[in-house]
Design a protein around this motif. Sequence first.
Motif, mmCIF file in Angstrom:
data_model
loop_
_atom_site.group_PDB
_atom_site.id
_atom_site.type_symbol
_atom_site.label_atom_id
_atom_site.label_comp_id
_atom_site.label_asym_id
_atom_site.label_seq_id
_atom_site.Cartn_x
_atom_site.Cartn_y
_atom_site.Cartn_z
ATOM 1 N N LYS A 43 47.955 77.374 52.592
ATOM 2 C CA LYS A 43 49.245 77.159 51.917
ATOM 3 C C LYS A 43 49.716 78.450 51.244
ATOM 4 C CE LYS A 43 48.889 72.186 51.057
ATOM 5 N NZ LYS A 43 48.745 71.120 50.029
ATOM 6 N N ASP A 44 48.784 79.192 50.636
ATOM 7 C CA ASP A 44 49.136 80.463 50.004
ATOM 8 C C ASP A 44 49.659 81.456 51.037
ATOM 9 O OD1 ASP A 44 48.409 79.504 47.548
ATOM 10 O OD2 ASP A 44 46.417 80.433 47.539
ATOM 11 N N LEU A 45 48.963 81.538 52.175
ATOM 12 C CA LEU A 45 49.391 82.462 53.226
ATOM 13 C C LEU A 45 50.759 82.072 53.788
ATOM 14 C CD1 LEU A 45 46.049 82.970 55.196
ATOM 15 C CD2 LEU A 45 47.328 84.735 53.997
ATOM 16 N N GLN A 46 50.987 80.797 53.960
ATOM 17 C CA GLN A 46 52.270 80.336 54.486
ATOM 18 C C GLN A 46 53.410 80.620 53.500
ATOM 19 O OE1 GLN A 46 51.100 76.276 55.187
ATOM 20 N NE2 GLN A 46 50.720 76.613 57.388
ATOM 21 N N ALA A 47 53.109 80.487 52.198
ATOM 22 C CA ALA A 47 54.119 80.803 51.173
ATOM 23 C C ALA A 47 54.454 82.289 51.183
ATOM 24 C CB ALA A 47 53.603 80.376 49.799
ATOM 25 N N GLN A 48 53.395 83.132 51.324
ATOM 26 C CA GLN A 48 53.606 84.576 51.386
ATOM 27 C C GLN A 48 54.428 84.948 52.613
ATOM 28 O OE1 GLN A 48 49.754 86.502 51.179
ATOM 29 N NE2 GLN A 48 49.135 85.268 49.407
ATOM 30 N N LYS A 49 54.185 84.255 53.712
ATOM 31 C CA LYS A 49 54.925 84.536 54.946
ATOM 32 C C LYS A 49 56.414 84.195 54.753
ATOM 33 C CE LYS A 49 55.351 85.516 59.364
ATOM 34 N NZ LYS A 49 54.935 84.592 60.417
ATOM 35 N N ARG A 50 56.679 83.084 54.063
ATOM 36 C CA ARG A 50 58.078 82.706 53.836
ATOM 37 C C ARG A 50 58.791 83.741 52.959
ATOM 38 N NH1 ARG A 50 55.727 77.473 53.584
ATOM 39 N NH2 ARG A 50 55.560 77.605 51.302
ATOM 40 N N GLU A 51 58.097 84.221 51.913
ATOM 41 C CA GLU A 51 58.677 85.249 51.044
ATOM 42 C C GLU A 51 58.945 86.523 51.838
ATOM 43 O OE1 GLU A 51 56.064 85.840 47.760
ATOM 44 O OE2 GLU A 51 56.298 83.795 46.986
ATOM 45 N N LEU A 52 58.019 86.869 52.706
ATOM 46 C CA LEU A 52 58.165 88.072 53.521
ATOM 47 C C LEU A 52 59.361 87.935 54.467
ATOM 48 C CD1 LEU A 52 56.747 90.814 54.080
ATOM 49 C CD2 LEU A 52 55.514 89.677 55.918
ATOM 50 N N ASN A 53 59.514 86.759 55.079
ATOM 51 C CA ASN A 53 60.634 86.533 55.994
ATOM 52 C C ASN A 53 61.982 86.679 55.282
ATOM 53 O OD1 ASN A 53 58.916 86.070 58.111
ATOM 54 N ND2 ASN A 53 58.941 83.847 57.896
ATOM 55 N N ALA A 54 62.011 86.290 53.998
ATOM 56 C CA ALA A 54 63.251 86.401 53.223
ATOM 57 C C ALA A 54 63.658 87.853 52.992
ATOM 58 C CB ALA A 54 63.088 85.686 51.887
ATOM 59 N N GLN A 55 62.678 88.759 52.998
ATOM 60 C CA GLN A 55 62.960 90.172 52.742
ATOM 61 C C GLN A 55 63.605 90.868 53.945
ATOM 62 O OE1 GLN A 55 59.697 92.373 50.905
ATOM 63 N NE2 GLN A 55 58.812 90.433 50.174
ATOM 64 N N PHE A 56 63.508 90.254 55.123
ATOM 65 C CA PHE A 56 64.087 90.877 56.313
ATOM 66 C C PHE A 56 65.607 91.039 56.178
ATOM 67 C CE2 PHE A 56 60.035 90.051 58.306
ATOM 68 C CZ PHE A 56 59.937 91.043 59.273
#
Length: 465
Positions: A43-56
Amino acid sequence: MDLKRLLTEFPTLELSTLLTDEQAITLANTLYAQISALQVSLKDLQAQKRELNAQFKLAKGDQQKLALLKAQSKSQSLAIKEKESELREHGLNLQALFEVQHKEEVWPPERFTTITRNTSSNNISVIEATDTDASRWNHYVNDHPQASAYHDYQWRSVIDLSFNHQSFYLVAESENKQVIGVLPLTWLNSKLFGSFSASVPYFNYGGVLADNSNIEQSLLRAAVALSKKLGWEHIEYRTCKEGLDLPSVSHKASMILPLPDTEEGLDKALGAKVRAQYRQSEQAQPATHFGGTELLDQFYEVFAQNMRDLGTPVYSKAFFRNILTTFPEQAKIIVITVDGSPAAVGFLLGYGEILEIPWASTLRKFNKYSINMWMYRQILGYAIDKKFIYFDFGRSSIDAGTYKFKKQWGAKPIQHYWYYQLADGKALPQLNPNNPKYKLAISVWQKLPVWVTKIIGPPLVKYLP
């Protein structure tokens, strides 16, 4: 059992109500703790991935930052995939733990149980069967729950064609000429290894089939009379039946695996370690082939090389061809190829509810890929598809390397009892590779070219039962 429901309800359940084995309870607790930790981490990794996708969106037009974000995104995707794989493995192990506990299993297979029929033991006569008796011989064998594939009358012709041995097939009859017992014997006679007989040579099973112990003893007495007449040094009976009042050896066991109904059930039961080993072979992109005589040349090339490496004389190719043509429905070959070349092979024989592998070989250069693990997994899938109930991995010395290899698949041991009727003054035979007198011969054989072993091996091995 539904895994999703199991994981949801697990914290509120008393494990002792679901599992009866203390070790299973401990393992289930450990697995659940690992699953819980993995779920949090995922869940932590998936949350980090979502935050990263927002930075694109914010980095649009900044090529350097976009490249950095793509690298980070790829790294996180791999990490998520690894966590998901771990979670799946742990979940399968936990589910299998509960399913195995509740599966009703018939053990041992009926073939290896002691069965006595209510047959009259008066006026028993024993005759030597001829080919005209083949039909009633096989009718009796096919109806006998302890019969093996090798009790079939047709093996007489296979052995005769392949090795030119004389066989004596003894039939016990009731007073109304009904078959009530059989004993197949093959005579092996050479200056190098002596004169003796075996029931049945070259294979794991044989011995007496009879309706009761009195009939069995009548057949054994007839065999002794034949032995004295022909000057045999001993008779060897290969069986898994305990209790004959004869000298015996019992250091070997057959490893038998009860098969689930589906391949999915098989994978769950095998466990993570075995699954990881056979999946390691995927990097070599192996191809699987099942067939008959069309695969014989590939089978024999691998088999002959492996026998040379073990220091063992090889059977002739004709022997295997004779089996395949005599038993086209029961006998099959599996060949595993890598880049089109055979890497591992097996010879399969089905009889009743059991699929057996009398011979298997792998070329050593493919060991790094665990190709043998891949092959056995394909064979087990084939056995399930063909509705066999058990898979027989073959015999091994108890606690030897091959025994442990088969045990890791979940196979259980069935004890072998090889009994001997000895001529006066004769000791138990020692025709096996562990005999010190054969050590030098084995080491020399391992250095021979394979083509040479194919020529000089068959005339030797025909006298080694």
